[in-house]
Each structure stands twice: as C-alpha cells, then as structure tokens.
Design an enzyme around this catalytic site. Structure first.
Site, PDB file in Angstrom:
ATOM      1  N   GLN A 174       1.024  -1.237   0.030  1.00  0.00           N
ATOM      2  CA  GLN A 174       0.066  -0.021   0.039  1.00  0.00           C
ATOM      3  C   GLN A 174       0.898   1.137  -0.038  1.00  0.00           C
ATOM      4  O   GLN A 174       1.665   1.397   0.848  1.00  0.00           O
ATOM      5  CB  GLN A 174      -0.951   0.052   1.256  1.00  0.00           C
ATOM      6  CG  GLN A 174      -1.644   1.014   1.466  1.00  0.00           C
ATOM      7  CD  GLN A 174      -2.307   1.491   2.554  1.00  0.00           C
ATOM      8  OE1 GLN A 174      -2.850   0.729   3.247  1.00  0.00           O
ATOM      9  NE2 GLN A 174      -1.683   2.436   3.624  1.00  0.00           N
ATOM     10  N   TYR A 194       0.163   4.682   0.647  1.00  0.00           N
ATOM     11  CA  TYR A 194      -0.604   5.917   1.120  1.00  0.00           C
ATOM     12  C   TYR A 194       0.374   7.231   1.556  1.00  0.00           C
ATOM     13  O   TYR A 194       0.518   8.143   0.967  1.00  0.00           O
ATOM     14  CB  TYR A 194      -1.832   5.397   1.861  1.00  0.00           C
ATOM     15  CG  TYR A 194      -2.959   4.864   1.259  1.00  0.00           C
ATOM     16  CD1 TYR A 194      -3.033   4.774   0.071  1.00  0.00           C
ATOM     17  CD2 TYR A 194      -4.011   4.597   2.202  1.00  0.00           C
ATOM     18  CE1 TYR A 194      -3.997   3.927  -0.405  1.00  0.00           C
ATOM     19  CE2 TYR A 194      -4.818   3.761   1.698  1.00  0.00           C
ATOM     20  CZ  TYR A 194      -5.073   3.551   0.345  1.00  0.00           C
ATOM     21  OH  TYR A 194      -6.144   2.911  -0.031  1.00  0.00           O
ATOM     22  N   SER A 195       0.896   7.257   2.808  1.00  0.00           N
ATOM     23  CA  SER A 195       1.354   7.803   3.470  1.00  0.00           C
ATOM     24  C   SER A 195       2.789   8.475   2.693  1.00  0.00           C
ATOM     25  O   SER A 195       3.444   7.740   1.969  1.00  0.00           O
ATOM     26  CB  SER A 195       2.045   7.460   4.623  1.00  0.00           C
ATOM     27  OG  SER A 195       0.938   6.976   5.587  1.00  0.00           O
ATOM     28  N   GLU A 226     -13.391  -3.815   8.987  1.00  0.00           N
ATOM     29  CA  GLU A 226     -11.809  -3.807   9.511  1.00  0.00           C
ATOM     30  C   GLU A 226     -11.943  -2.586  10.610  1.00  0.00           C
ATOM     31  O   GLU A 226     -11.237  -2.718  11.555  1.00  0.00           O
ATOM     32  CB  GLU A 226     -11.243  -3.589   8.456  1.00  0.00           C
ATOM     33  CG  GLU A 226     -11.018  -4.472   7.177  1.00  0.00           C
ATOM     34  CD  GLU A 226     -10.329  -5.813   7.823  1.00  0.00           C
ATOM     35  OE1 GLU A 226      -9.841  -5.815   8.851  1.00  0.00           O
ATOM     36  OE2 GLU A 226     -10.946  -6.783   7.260  1.00  0.00           O
ATOM     37  N   SER A 268      -3.851   7.664  13.830  1.00  0.00           N
ATOM     38  CA  SER A 268      -3.378   7.856  15.220  1.00  0.00           C
ATOM     39  C   SER A 268      -4.554   8.285  16.205  1.00  0.00           C
ATOM     40  O   SER A 268      -5.405   8.483  15.761  1.00  0.00           O
ATOM     41  CB  SER A 268      -2.285   9.024  15.143  1.00  0.00           C
ATOM     42  OG  SER A 268      -2.985  10.260  14.844  1.00  0.00           O
ATOM     43  N   GLU A 281      -4.506  10.334  18.075  1.00  0.00           N
ATOM     44  CA  GLU A 281      -5.072  11.870  17.886  1.00  0.00           C
ATOM     45  C   GLU A 281      -5.975  12.117  16.766  1.00  0.00           C
ATOM     46  O   GLU A 281      -6.993  12.899  17.031  1.00  0.00           O
ATOM     47  CB  GLU A 281      -3.466  12.682  17.562  1.00  0.00           C
ATOM     48  CG  GLU A 281      -2.779  12.815  18.876  1.00  0.00           C
ATOM     49  CD  GLU A 281      -1.723  11.656  18.895  1.00  0.00           C
ATOM     50  OE1 GLU A 281      -1.792  10.744  18.103  1.00  0.00           O
ATOM     51  OE2 GLU A 281      -1.361  11.584  20.124  1.00  0.00           O
TER      52      GLU A 281
END
Lengths: 356, 390
Positions: free
Chosen positions: B131, B133-134, B249, B372, B374
């Site tokens: 994957q 993404y980030s 999920e 996260s 947060e």
C-alpha cells in the site's frame, strides 16, 4: 546569589564537552550500540583523568570531596547525552572501596537479583574463595575488576582470573549488563559497614535518577523541536492545543523531578538528614524520575508519529535508554513500597520519642 | 471460473464451536511443518509463501471475499473466530494487503477487466501487494500528498515518494494515491493507481523500525510509466475509493485480542517474578483486567451491529482508541513488573511470552498507524461530539 556547589557543578558540566557534544548530537552513542562491551574505554579514561570518577571520594581518600549536587549535575549532563559508559557503577565501586587504588577500573557488583536491593547477599566468602552470583552489573563486560558487596565488607575481584565468569546480557539500548558468576574466586577485602554501604547505594540511586532526568529533559527537547517544525494540516503540529497541553504536562513533571532531585542531593551534602529519612527521600526521587523517563519515552514517540517508530529517529534512542534503565536501582513500584516502609518506621520512631 | 473455496461447506451455518473445530483441524492438517509459528515480527516472503499457497489451494486465502470471487464469504463473527484461532495456533500472518485491502476495493470500484485480471492473481499469490498512501509530509494529513501522476498519451507518469509501506520490499505490485489535479481542493485531485514494483523508476529502501525489523519501506517513483488502464475508479475520485475501503475492519481493529494476549503475558511475568500474590500488584492487574472486560463488552456491541447489519458510525473510533491505549498500558505494566530485567533485548529461552521490552515496543505503533489516536480523537470530536472546528 551563586553558591559554591553551583559554580563547581557548572565547571564540571562545561568540562564534559568532549563526551557530551555541545550541540547534543548522539552520533557517537548511536554508532557504539550493540557492540560489546557496550561502552567506550577511552571515554572512561578521559573521565578518570579529569578526576571526575573520584568526585565524591573524600579528600583524605584521595578524591575531590565534592557533594551529591555536583555529582547529580554531572550525571544529569551525561544522561542528556545518553552516554552508555558505566560511570555510576565505577564511582560506586570506588566509593565502597574508600578510594582504594585497586578499585580503579572496577565496576560495582552489588545486586543479588532483579527487584532486590539487598547488597549483602548473592555472593558469599568461603574458605576456598568467593562463590555466588551478582546480576545486572553495569559495565560488567570490559571491566578489569569488580567491587563485590558482601556482608559488612566488599571484595575486590580481578576479572581476569579463574573462577570469574562474566555473562553478558544485551539491553534494548544497545548496551550490556552482565551477571557475575563467582566460583571460588580470589579476592581482596575491605571492611565496609552496612550503613556505609547503604549510604553509597543511596548516592548511586540518586545519581541514576539524575541520569534519567537528563535523558528525559533531552528527549523532551527533541520532541519540542519536532513539534515546532513538523507541519500537518497546514500548521506546525506544535500549534495544536491538544499536543501543547500534553507537552506542558511533561514540563510540570520535569520541574517536579528536578526540584525533588536537587533538594534530596542537598540533604546528602548538608548532613542534616540521615538514615531512613534520607532513604525515604531517595525513594521519592527515584520513583519520580523512573516514572518520568517512561512518560517522556511514550509521549516522545507518540508525538513524533510514524517517524518516532523508525530507528533513524533519535527519540527512539532515548526511549530505548529509558526502557533499559528506568528500573535500575529499583523500579518505581519497589521504591513506592520502600517509601511506605520508611514512612511507617519514622512515624513509629517519632511516636516513641514523643512518649519518652 | 471455479475456485477451491466454492467446494467448501457453508461455514456461516455452523455453530461457533463447530466452526472453530474446523479451523483447528484445518491448521493442524495444512500449516507447513517448517513455517514459523508465534513469530514476533512479520514473516518475510520466502518464509510465508508455502503457507500462502496452502491457504490458496484449499480455498481459505480470502475469508471475507464472496464465493463468486473465490472467497469463503465468512460473516463478521466467523471471520473473527478464524482470526482468533489462527492467532491461538501461532500461524504467521501472510502478506495480506491484496486480500484485505485491494481485493474488496476492486470488487467495488474496479472495472470488469481489472477484477478478472487481478483478483485471481491475489488468490494464487502471483501478485503480492503493498500500500502506498503515506508520504513524508502527508501522514495524519494524508490529503496533503504530493506524489503526482500526469497523463501522457496512454500512460500515467508518476513522480514522488511513499513511506511506511509495510513489506514493500516483498511486493511485486503497489497501489498508490497520487495527485492527478493540482488545482482543485486537496482531497478532490487524487487518483487511485496500480503500479508494478518492477517498472523502471521504482526503487525501494527499507526502514529499520523501533523493533529493529525492516519490514517498513520507502518507495520512490522517478518518471514511472504505467498504462492508463491502471487507474481504479474515476480519475480524481481516489480519495473516496480509498475511504470506502474500511468495512468491518474498522470494528476488528478494536478487537480486544491484542490486549487480552498482553494481559496473559503480564500475568505470566508476575507469576515468574513471584509478584502474582502481591496485593499491590493485584490492584493494578485488576484495574487492567476490568478495562479489558469492559472493552470486550464494548466490542460486542459493535459485532452485534455487524451481525444485524446495522450501520457502523464514526463512534467506532472509541474502540481503536481504548484498545490500543489499553494494550500500551499493559505493556507499561510489564516494564514495571519486570524490574531490572525490563530492558533485556532478547527474551530468555522459553520466556518469549514474558519479554517486557518486546511487548512495550510492539505496542507502540498501534496508536500511530492506521489513524493515530490523535486523528481518532479528532474524528470523535467532529463527527460524534459535533464540536466546532477552529
């Protein structure tokens, strides 16, 4: 008004520039990880040549005769640099051996087993020599000898002789401790009453608290630096109030720890407090600093986010250090327990005195 | 097309006990003898593929996919039971990004050609997916991503960098979110594109993580060209495509099993260090134990929703927050309980289950990755508590 100890402490800290870089980089410490013996002999030699290992040895025993505040200031700076050298262990060895030259190059083997602060057990002196095991010996790999605590005396044991087995234990921060296994090992002895031994262990525990505080302070700074530069959602993440409040929570704990540490060190230096009253203070400081170190480790990683979970990030070095030694010289829960015991004893004593 | 899974019994009709018995028997009969068990890190490709192929041959590779596409079509409860039994057995986790993420996404947004081409290759292990993404500057703020894909004739030309790609070095394909329109509002100009890892211009650099494992990677794209057909869904709709992925999920990520496993380890450690009978320890342990049981009750309310097909709201974030933080608190307690042994780098022989440092490190990423804590709290504040945004 500047006090003499503070001037001394400043000079000592300033003199550590060759060991803890002024810009606080940890390149050398990072590079030295995971290699036996886990510490650098040239750094120990430098500290020794500067006389710093004899800092708290009385002048009549050949030391500098300085106090715990200077000692704590020095170790706190070493903690800021997460210096892996067995400084406290070596200083404890010298202290117990009363500055005896044979203790140079030695580290201290005092702990019989984890979570146990009974100095006098683990190793026994028999007719055939020393037998038994001491564990968690900081700097045990690579040391030329050991000052081993026994009942009412310490033994100086050369590393390189039959009957001495040094078993390495790798720690998370890349350093090592060792189990010292003695089987009829030869030794020299120096008398050391239980009170002196406990005093020396108290000093070492306080110094280790200073080391944890230094590491926590620096880990906090690294985290603040990141909060000031990292941008997400078009803003510095340090501008998010949720993170600001968590950061200030660490600041509160750091200041508490610092105040508690140096107040306790002053009690050692001014000799107004002794015995259980002093141990009670040490347990309070150690509890605060151990808890703080793990608190900063957790928050430091979390506030860094994913990069905090990468080994290349320095915050991880501090977190690993905290994990590796937050419980050395007793965990927070052990010291809370001791604190309660001392408090109860002291209360009984004062009631008895009142009655008399 | 016929698949092995289509010959399997209808597991959803079985009782929980009967199904679990089936899973246990399956594991006993099929788990490769030399495959690693109870691994503390992710298995690498050569270690895991014999198991992958076994699952594939038996039709067990895709537990939630429809039978039509070769899956077991398990309902959420059976899927959870399957995960639990696999973990109990210590089966190593396969490289499951293709099965868990890309497969369901293609079924929803892929063209018929894409489904027919890619789904069977996921099932049989021809394609191992990663994957993308980030990015270094787009983590929590994923929509800030800057990797670009520019249309040039029949191709996309991709430039940029992805990071925190799990097992990127083992994958032969990666799906990425890339910016295809730089002018519009940031979520609006993103597309979902499939990229072969062996395309010229793709390079992978492993990242050593806090546990000193190197399963995470950075992936660099330097003028990488892929055919226009590799776009999934509409151009500039990649954000919605990626967001729609999280089905049940979102519930499972809050399952109490990680915390339950950690609490079991804490107990073992306490027994091992003679602290189990200590009332002070019991006080702390009981507090954690109660938290775990409360978490299980909370988790049940969500699995009940899955069972009845009720919608899962944004409040499901409470599960992930509490689960991951409880897991960490238990690992903190392990450090405290282990005393001076807490920092040992390696577990003592036979004491892998009580290794405090390993548990503490393993618990760190759970509050960081996959949204996260947060960000989860932001979601709750906005979508559930309806608080004003600054």
């Amino acid at each position: 008004m500047s006090e003499e100890w503070a001037d001394n402490a400043r000079m000592i800290v300033d003199s550590l520039g060759g060991i803890v870089p002024e810009d606080n980089n940890v390149f050398d410490v990072r590079a030295a990880r995971f290699e036996k013996p886990g510490w650098r002999s040239d750094v120990m030699e430098t500290l020794s040549e500067m006389g710093l290992l004899h800092l708290i040895i009385p002048e009549d025993q050949g030391g500098s005769g300085l106090g715990m505040r200077e000692y704590c200031a020095m170790v706190k700076r070493l903690g800021e640099g997460i210096v892996p050298e067995p400084v406290i262990s070596s200083m404890l060895a010298l202290r117990l051996a009363k500055g005896d030259e044979r203790a140079s190059g030695c580290v201290c083997a005092w702990q019989p087993q984890s979570n146990n602060l009974e100095l006098s057990i683990g190793v026994e002196s028999t007719k055939a020599g020393l037998c038994g095991t001491k564990c968690n010996v900081d700097g045990g790999l690579g040391a030329t000898g050991f000052v081993v605590t026994l009942k009412d005396k310490v033994a100086i044991v050369k590393a390189d002789q039959p009957g001495v087995d040094v078993v390495p234990v790798a720690l998370q921060d890349g350093s090592f401790v060792a189990s010292l296994v003695l089987d009829q090992a030869e030794a020299d002895f120096i008398d050391c009453p239980a009170d002196d031994m406990e005093l020396a262990l108290g000093e070492a525990t306080l110094a280790h608290s200073a080391y944890l505080l230094g590491g926590s302070e620096r880990a906090f700074e690294i985290t603040l630096e990141y909060l000031r530069v990292r941008e997400q959602f078009g803003k510095k993440i340090g501008s998010f109030q949720a993170l600001q409040h968590r950061a200030t929570q660490i600041k509160v704990q750091l200041q508490l720890a610092e105040a508690s540490l140096f107040a306790c060190a002053a009690k050692f230096d001014t000799s107004q407090t002794r015995g259980m009253e002093l141990w009670k203070n040490v347990s309070r400081v150690k509890t605060r600093c151990s808890t703080l170190a793990m608190h900063v480790a957790r928050e430091g990683i979390q506030m860094h986010g994913a990069i905090g979970y990468a080994d290349e990030s320095d915050i991880g070095l501090y977190a690993r250090k905290a994990m590796s030694c937050c419980n050395s010289y007793g965990s927070a829960s052990l010291h809370r327990r001791l604190y309660a015991l001392y408090a109860a004893h002291l209360e009984t004593l004062s009631l008895t005195e009142d009655a008399a | 097309m016929s698949y092995p899974a289509q010959t399997l019994p209808d597991f959803n009709q079985m009782s929980d006990g009967e199904f679990r018995q089936n899973v246990q028997t399956f594991l006993e009969n099929n788990y490769p003898k030399d495959a690693p068990r109870f691994l503390q890190r992710r298995a690498r490709l050569t270690e895991i593929m014999p198991w992958y192929h076994k699952l594939s041959e038996q039709g067990w590779i895709a537990p939630t996919w429809p039978r039509k596409w070769g899956g077991m079509e398990l309902n959420a409860m059976k899927h959870l039971a399957l995960i639990e039994e696999f973990e109990k057995f210590g089966a190593a986790r396969i490289h499951d990004i293709g099965v868990v993420m890309l497969g369901p996404l293609l079924m929803k947004y892929g063209s018929e050609e894409q489904k027919a081409h890619y789904l069977p290759r996921i099932l049989d292990g021809t394609d191992i997916w990663a994957q993308g993404y980030s990015e270094p500057n787009a983590g929590s703020d994923l929509a800030a991503l800057r990797t670009s894909a520019l249309r040039d004739g029949d191709e996309w030309v991709i430039n940029g960098q992805k990071t925190w790609t799990t097992l990127g070095g083992d994958a032969n394909w990666i799906f990425i979110l890339a910016r295809t329109d730089k002018i519009v509002k940031k979520q609006a100009g993103i597309s979902f594109i499939l990229v072969p890892m062996d395309a010229p211009g793709v390079t992978v650099r492993p990242i050593e993580n806090l546990e000193l494992h190197d399963e995470l990677c950075e992936v660099f794209f330097d003028n990488v060209r892929v055919p226009v057909e590799n776009l999934v869904g509409e151009e500039n709709q990649g954000w919605s495509v990626a967001k729609a992925l999280l089905g049940h999920e979102r519930v499972f990520i809050g399952a109490p099993r990680l915390s339950a496993q950690a609490l079991g380890r804490l107990k073992r450690l306490a027994i091992h260090t003679s602290q189990w009978d200590d009332p002070v320890f019991q006080d702390r342990y009981s507090a954690l134990s109660m938290d775990l049981e409360d978490l299980s009750d909370l988790f049940e309310t969500y699995t009940e929703k899955l069972r009845t097909g009720a919608p899962i709201g944004a409040d499901v974030a409470v599960l992930k927050i509490f689960q991951s933080e409880l897991y960490q608190r238990i690992s903190d307690e392990m450090i405290e309980t282990a005393g001076e042994d807490a920092g040992h780098r390696f577990a003592a022989e036979g004491e892998e289950q009580t290794h405090a440092a390993g548990a503490w490190l393993a618990a760190r990423p759970t509050t960081i990755f996959g949204g996260s804590t947060e960000i989860m709290r932001n979601v709750l504040s906005k979508a559930v508590l309806d608080l004003p945004t600054g």
